[in-house]
Design a protein around this motif. Structure first.
Motif, PDB file in Angstrom:
ATOM      1  N   TRP A   1       4.829  41.527  -8.875  1.00 48.12           N
ATOM      2  CA  TRP A   1       5.908  42.294  -9.496  1.00 48.12           C
ATOM      3  C   TRP A   1       6.007  42.106 -11.002  1.00 48.12           C
ATOM      4  O   TRP A   1       6.585  42.942 -11.695  1.00 48.12           O
ATOM      5  N   THR A   2       5.484  40.991 -11.532  1.00 49.72           N
ATOM      6  CA  THR A   2       5.707  40.709 -12.945  1.00 49.72           C
ATOM      7  C   THR A   2       4.594  39.829 -13.495  1.00 49.72           C
ATOM      8  O   THR A   2       4.070  38.962 -12.779  1.00 49.72           O
ATOM      9  N   VAL A   3       4.211  40.068 -14.749  1.00 46.19           N
ATOM     10  CA  VAL A   3       3.203  39.264 -15.436  1.00 46.19           C
ATOM     11  C   VAL A   3       3.647  39.013 -16.873  1.00 46.19           C
ATOM     12  O   VAL A   3       4.406  39.804 -17.439  1.00 46.19           O
ATOM     13  N   ALA A   4       3.154  37.913 -17.460  1.00 43.05           N
ATOM     14  CA  ALA A   4       3.487  37.597 -18.846  1.00 43.05           C
ATOM     15  C   ALA A   4       2.400  36.718 -19.448  1.00 43.05           C
ATOM     16  O   ALA A   4       1.909  35.787 -18.805  1.00 43.05           O
ATOM     17  N   PHE A   5       2.035  37.015 -20.688  1.00 46.94           N
ATOM     18  CA  PHE A   5       1.140  36.158 -21.455  1.00 46.94           C
ATOM     19  C   PHE A   5       1.926  35.034 -22.112  1.00 46.94           C
ATOM     20  O   PHE A   5       3.112  35.182 -22.448  1.00 46.94           O
ATOM     21  N   GLY A   6       1.233  33.913 -22.359  1.00 48.95           N
ATOM     22  CA  GLY A   6       1.816  32.801 -23.098  1.00 48.95           C
ATOM     23  C   GLY A   6       0.728  31.858 -23.575  1.00 48.95           C
ATOM     24  O   GLY A   6      -0.461  32.034 -23.278  1.00 48.95           O
ATOM     25  N   HIS A   7       1.146  30.841 -24.323  1.00 53.72           N
ATOM     26  CA  HIS A   7       0.252  29.757 -24.752  1.00 53.72           C
ATOM     27  C   HIS A   7      -0.889  30.265 -25.630  1.00 53.72           C
ATOM     28  O   HIS A   7      -1.947  29.634 -25.702  1.00 53.72           O
ATOM     29  N   ALA A   8      -0.692  31.396 -26.316  1.00 54.72           N
ATOM     30  CA  ALA A   8      -1.727  31.925 -27.212  1.00 54.72           C
ATOM     31  C   ALA A   8      -1.570  31.276 -28.579  1.00 54.72           C
ATOM     32  O   ALA A   8      -1.329  31.933 -29.586  1.00 54.72           O
ATOM     33  N   CYS A   9      -1.753  29.951 -28.587  1.00 58.61           N
ATOM     34  CA  CYS A   9      -1.453  29.156 -29.778  1.00 58.61           C
ATOM     35  C   CYS A   9      -2.662  28.956 -30.683  1.00 58.61           C
ATOM     36  O   CYS A   9      -2.522  28.493 -31.812  1.00 58.61           O
ATOM     37  N   ASN A  10      -3.863  29.288 -30.187  1.00 56.67           N
ATOM     38  CA  ASN A  10      -5.060  29.232 -31.018  1.00 56.67           C
ATOM     39  C   ASN A  10      -6.106  30.188 -30.428  1.00 56.67           C
ATOM     40  O   ASN A  10      -5.815  30.922 -29.479  1.00 56.67           O
ATOM     41  N   GLN A  11      -7.299  30.165 -30.969  1.00 54.06           N
ATOM     42  CA  GLN A  11      -8.329  31.113 -30.539  1.00 54.06           C
ATOM     43  C   GLN A  11      -8.826  30.849 -29.119  1.00 54.06           C
ATOM     44  O   GLN A  11      -9.384  31.742 -28.485  1.00 54.06           O
ATOM     45  N   GLN A  12      -8.649  29.631 -28.623  1.00 57.12           N
ATOM     46  CA  GLN A  12      -9.201  29.273 -27.321  1.00 57.12           C
ATOM     47  C   GLN A  12      -8.176  29.339 -26.188  1.00 57.12           C
ATOM     48  O   GLN A  12      -8.503  29.740 -25.073  1.00 57.12           O
ATOM     49  N   GLU A  13      -6.953  28.925 -26.460  1.00 56.23           N
ATOM     50  CA  GLU A  13      -5.951  28.787 -25.400  1.00 56.23           C
ATOM     51  C   GLU A  13      -5.269  30.109 -25.083  1.00 56.23           C
ATOM     52  O   GLU A  13      -5.013  30.920 -25.971  1.00 56.23           O
ATOM     53  N   ARG A  14      -4.989  30.317 -23.815  1.00 59.44           N
ATOM     54  CA  ARG A  14      -4.226  31.482 -23.377  1.00 59.44           C
ATOM     55  C   ARG A  14      -3.884  31.310 -21.902  1.00 59.44           C
ATOM     56  O   ARG A  14      -4.699  30.823 -21.125  1.00 59.44           O
ATOM     57  N   ALA A  15      -2.695  31.709 -21.520  1.00 53.71           N
ATOM     58  CA  ALA A  15      -2.270  31.592 -20.132  1.00 53.71           C
ATOM     59  C   ALA A  15      -1.593  32.879 -19.687  1.00 53.71           C
ATOM     60  O   ALA A  15      -1.059  33.634 -20.509  1.00 53.71           O
ATOM     61  N   VAL A  16      -1.637  33.127 -18.381  1.00 56.53           N
ATOM     62  CA  VAL A  16      -0.931  34.249 -17.765  1.00 56.53           C
ATOM     63  C   VAL A  16      -0.077  33.701 -16.636  1.00 56.53           C
ATOM     64  O   VAL A  16      -0.550  32.910 -15.812  1.00 56.53           O
ATOM     65  N   CYS A  17       1.183  34.125 -16.626  1.00 62.81           N
ATOM     66  CA  CYS A  17       2.077  33.780 -15.525  1.00 62.81           C
ATOM     67  C   CYS A  17       2.336  35.044 -14.708  1.00 62.81           C
ATOM     68  O   CYS A  17       2.554  36.116 -15.271  1.00 62.81           O
ATOM     69  N   ALA A  18       2.307  34.895 -13.379  1.00 65.08           N
ATOM     70  CA  ALA A  18       2.531  36.035 -12.488  1.00 65.08           C
ATOM     71  C   ALA A  18       3.566  35.661 -11.439  1.00 65.08           C
ATOM     72  O   ALA A  18       3.585  34.535 -10.939  1.00 65.08           O
TER      73      ALA A  18
END
Length: 379
Positions: free
Chosen positions: A190-207
């Motif tokens: 039902w829902t998604v969100a990006f986060g933790h895009a604090c540098n060129q390497q890190e990235r997270a998705v919450c669902a």
């Protein structure tokens, strides 16, 4: 899209005038319905065009086709600038993966299509892919608008149980695909969100899923970093900021509650510390954090209500358990203001990224409303 400086000034003047007239000895913020407009279709989502006094509305005509409308605030009213009919109903949209000079809108529709539109010439999408087998319920973007590090990417979540990450520079296939394993039950995302895009390497998705599951995917290691279940369908998740080391995550649910997770410290067994707040008397449809202050957020309710909250941090954000392992400590939330605008659910809300306190919301009474929230600089 070309800027319209004159209209933007009008929008600023409206905000200043309303704020001044509504001032009172109390320091409590006020939620004011500045403009309200009835629509002739079911509206699912609305988004501000960055650096403008415009917003888009996305929805479904009664005849089963999709609609994309662009409005502009002019002298205290909203004027329809353009209206486009599409083959399939449009469920959700984001500008989050677009360059600021382009402001391309990415949308997900009822047939599982991901489309990216140049709103100056939106007859044909600039990018299109059959992303899912069923309806795309939710979408988010990162790496655009000068927010977040790394590549411009779009994440979509669908009724088919999959969560996919797309880079529009790569045609046809997702750069990441999170789907149920063999033998696992397919759950409606039902829902998604990006986060933790604090540098060129890190990235997270919450669902968040219909059975109450919340899953955090680490895109750097391509692994499931954390999961929990809040016992009711997860309607909306959002990090307080996309472009910093994970700080807080808010998740709203069907049962009228929301959960705030402290994402700075992950205990190996207990996960992230959290608090639960009874927010509305019905489903909490969405949560959106104020762009200018990550500790203030708005929740929207199934009975047409809006609640404005502020998070207060604890004196210490970590403590050690009996084994000496650090674990997070949650703070508290305070209700700043609430208002009821409709008898139907508030289906979407979006803060203006440029003017503090300005937001747009839509509801299932087929109405779009421009709101002004006052005194946010004093809380």
């Amino acid at each position: 899209m070309r800027r319209r400086p004159r209209s933007y000034v009008c929008c600023t003047e409206d905000l200043t005038a309303i704020t001044a007239t509504m001032c009172s000895p109390l320091e409590k913020p006020q939620i004011i319905c500045h403009i309200q407009k009835s629509l002739n279709y079911t509206v699912f989502d609305s988004k501000w065009l960055p650096r403008s006094a415009r917003f888009v509305c996305l929805g479904n005509y009664p005849r089963g086709t999709g609609v994309l409308q662009i409005y502009e605030i002019q002298h205290g009213e909203v004027q329809l600038l353009s209206e486009l009919e599409k083959p399939k109903p449009i469920k959700c949209g984001t500008f989050g993966a677009s360059a600021l000079q382009n402001r391309y809108l990415a949308t997900g529709d009822f047939d599982g299509n991901l489309n990216v539109w140049n709103l100056e010439a939106a007859e044909i999408p600039v990018y299109s892919v059959k992303g899912h087998k069923e309806i795309i319920n939710c979408i988010d973007g990162v790496g655009g608008l000068g927010i977040g590090e790394g590549a411009p990417e779009i994440v979509t979540g669908s009724r088919d149980g999959t969560v996919k990450v797309w880079d529009t520079r790569q045609k046809g296939i997702p750069v990441a695909n999170m789907e149920p394993g063999e033998g696992e039950t397919k759950r409606d995302c039902w829902t998604v969100a990006f986060g933790h895009a604090c540098n060129q390497q890190e990235r997270a998705v919450c669902a968040g899923y219909d059975n109450g599951d919340i899953k955090l995917f680490d895109l750097r290691t391509m692994s499931l970093r954390w999961e929990t279940n809040i016992k009711n369908g997860v309607c909306s998740v959002e990090f307080d900021r996309k472009d910093i080391i994970m700080n807080k995550l808010v998740a709203t649910s069907l049962e009228g509650k929301f959960h705030v997770f402290d994402m700075r410290t992950q205990h190996p067994n207990k996960g992230f510390a959290s608090l639960v707040e009874k927010a509305h008397k019905s489903t909490v449809w969405q949560v959106r954090h104020l762009p200018q202050n990550r500790d203030i957020f708005m929740t929207t309710g199934g009975a047409g209500s809006l609640h404005l909250w502020k998070y207060e941090y604890p004196t210490q954000r970590t403590q050690k358990d009996s084994d000496g392992v650090e674990m997070g400590v949650t703070g508290s939330v305070a209700l700043l203001q609430n208002v009821t605008l409709s008898t139907q659910p508030i289906s979407s809300i979006d803060w203006s990224p440029d003017k503090q306190g300005l937001c747009v919301c839509t509801s299932f009474d087929q109405t779009v409303r421009v709101l002004i929230v006052t005194k946010l600089n004093k809380v």
